[in-house]
Design an enzyme around this catalytic site. Structure first.
Site, mmCIF file in Angstrom:
data_model
loop_
_atom_site.group_PDB
_atom_site.id
_atom_site.type_symbol
_atom_site.label_atom_id
_atom_site.label_comp_id
_atom_site.label_asym_id
_atom_site.label_seq_id
_atom_site.Cartn_x
_atom_site.Cartn_y
_atom_site.Cartn_z
ATOM 1 N N THR A 104 9.087 9.575 -24.852
ATOM 2 C CA THR A 104 8.474 8.708 -23.843
ATOM 3 C C THR A 104 7.473 7.816 -24.559
ATOM 4 O O THR A 104 6.446 8.300 -25.041
ATOM 5 C CB THR A 104 7.782 9.526 -22.745
ATOM 6 N N LYS A 112 10.880 5.635 -16.576
ATOM 7 C CA LYS A 112 10.126 6.875 -16.793
ATOM 8 C C LYS A 112 8.659 6.716 -16.408
ATOM 9 O O LYS A 112 8.094 7.561 -15.704
ATOM 10 C CB LYS A 112 10.241 7.289 -18.269
ATOM 11 N N LYS A 132 -0.762 10.973 -21.015
ATOM 12 C CA LYS A 132 -0.096 10.005 -21.888
ATOM 13 C C LYS A 132 0.790 9.058 -21.078
ATOM 14 O O LYS A 132 0.730 7.831 -21.228
ATOM 15 C CB LYS A 132 0.750 10.737 -22.927
#
Length: 307
Positions: A100, A175, A250
């Site tokens: 990611t 995502k 994150k």
């Protein structure tokens, strides 16, 4: 290429997510040559049938497909550009990055792979460690139709659902948007439970109502932030992850950066990123992201003391 066609897969990044993903490829009959900087991760993967490689470049040598699962975009770009991963692979190798990372980094990695004579797909995942182990991850893929078609049989081994979201970087875009929804909804569910506590409402009563009413969402029904209503949720294990709070921080940080760059007015996304950054830097460093309910209770207690 079908799921029954044995392939040689180079797999770089064999941690909590990558290790089980690589093991599932081995179970499906593929030859997997893997590498990780952490010796313990490499040993665990070897015990699951992954052939240890001497380096990331060694893992890519002779591979039909190279899968990477790394912490951040800088690691992906460093491997691709500076550490010989692209150069070690045969022309036309498919590179699938399941990390990611920032959308811009994903597009830069795609360009680097294509310039080196390869194909590339960004395919971040959702589903956590449990999904990686069970092979039920959701893959969000970005890249060309041909690249997606070539990767899909392998992704199907590691996941239960694969969605082609668009061109390069589209998987990463999906995502961070998905996890922004998840982070905001967990804060909302947590605040609702804390409010319910202050009003004398039991956890079970609130869950029984909201889980079958308009408040229903994954953060409530699958990852409930209070012990009891959902036995499998991390709240019943003192918030052991699960999906760790630093990973949520994150992902929300990436979403916040994208919001600012796009000029979108999203107070909730920015606030969620701020709260999770604070939580992950403190008590949440080793906890599931649902443990953020503790910080909400603490704020409520401080407010009561101040009043």
């Amino acid at each position: 290429m079908t799921s029954s066609t044995p392939l040689t897969v180079g797999f770089v990044g064999l941690g909590h997510m990558g290790g089980p993903m690589a093991a599932n490829l081995v179970k499906a009959g593929h030859r997997v040559r893997g590498y990780d900087l952490v010796a313990e991760s490499l040993e665990a993967a070897a015990a699951a049938g992954v052939e240890p490689a001497a380096s990331a470049a060694d893992a890519a040598t002779g591979a039909d497909v190279v899968v990477t699962m790394l912490p951040a975009g800088r690691h992906v770009l460093a491997l691709y550009r500076d550490e010989g991963l692209l150069a070690a692979a045969a022309p036309g190798t498919l590179f699938v990055d399941c990390s990611t990372i920032d959308v811009a980094d994903a597009r830069a990695a795609h360009e680097a792979a294509v310039e080196a004579g390869h194909q590339a797909l960004d395919a971040p995942v959702s589903g956590g460690v449990a999904g990686a182990e069970a092979g039920t991850l959701t893959f969000m893929a970005g890249g060309g139709e041909a690249e997606f078609a070539r990767a899909e049989p392998l992704l199907a081994v590691m996941g239960g659902k694969t969605v082609h979201c668009g061109g390069p970087g589209a998987g990463q875009a999906a995502k961070i948007c998905n996890n922004m929804i998840l982070g905001i909804s967990m804060i909302a569910v947590s605040e609702a439970f804390v409010l319910g506590e202050s009003l004398g409402l039991s956890h079970q009563a609130l869950f029984d109502v909201a889980s079958t009413a308009s408040g229903q969402c994954w953060s409530l029904t699958s990852n409930c932030p209070v012990p009891g209503p959902v036995p499998a949720s991390p709240a019943n294990r003192d918030y052991r992850p699960g999906f760790a709070a630093p990973l949520m921080a994150k992902d929300l940080g990436l979403a916040a950066d994208a919001l600012r760059a796009s000029g979108i007015d999203s107070a909730f996304g920015i606030e969620a990123a701020k709260r999770y950054a604070e939580y992950a830097a403190g008590a949440g460093a080793a906890e599931d992201f649902s443990g953020i309910i503790r910080t909400i209770r603490q704020r409520d207690e401080r407010n009561e003391t101040a009043s």
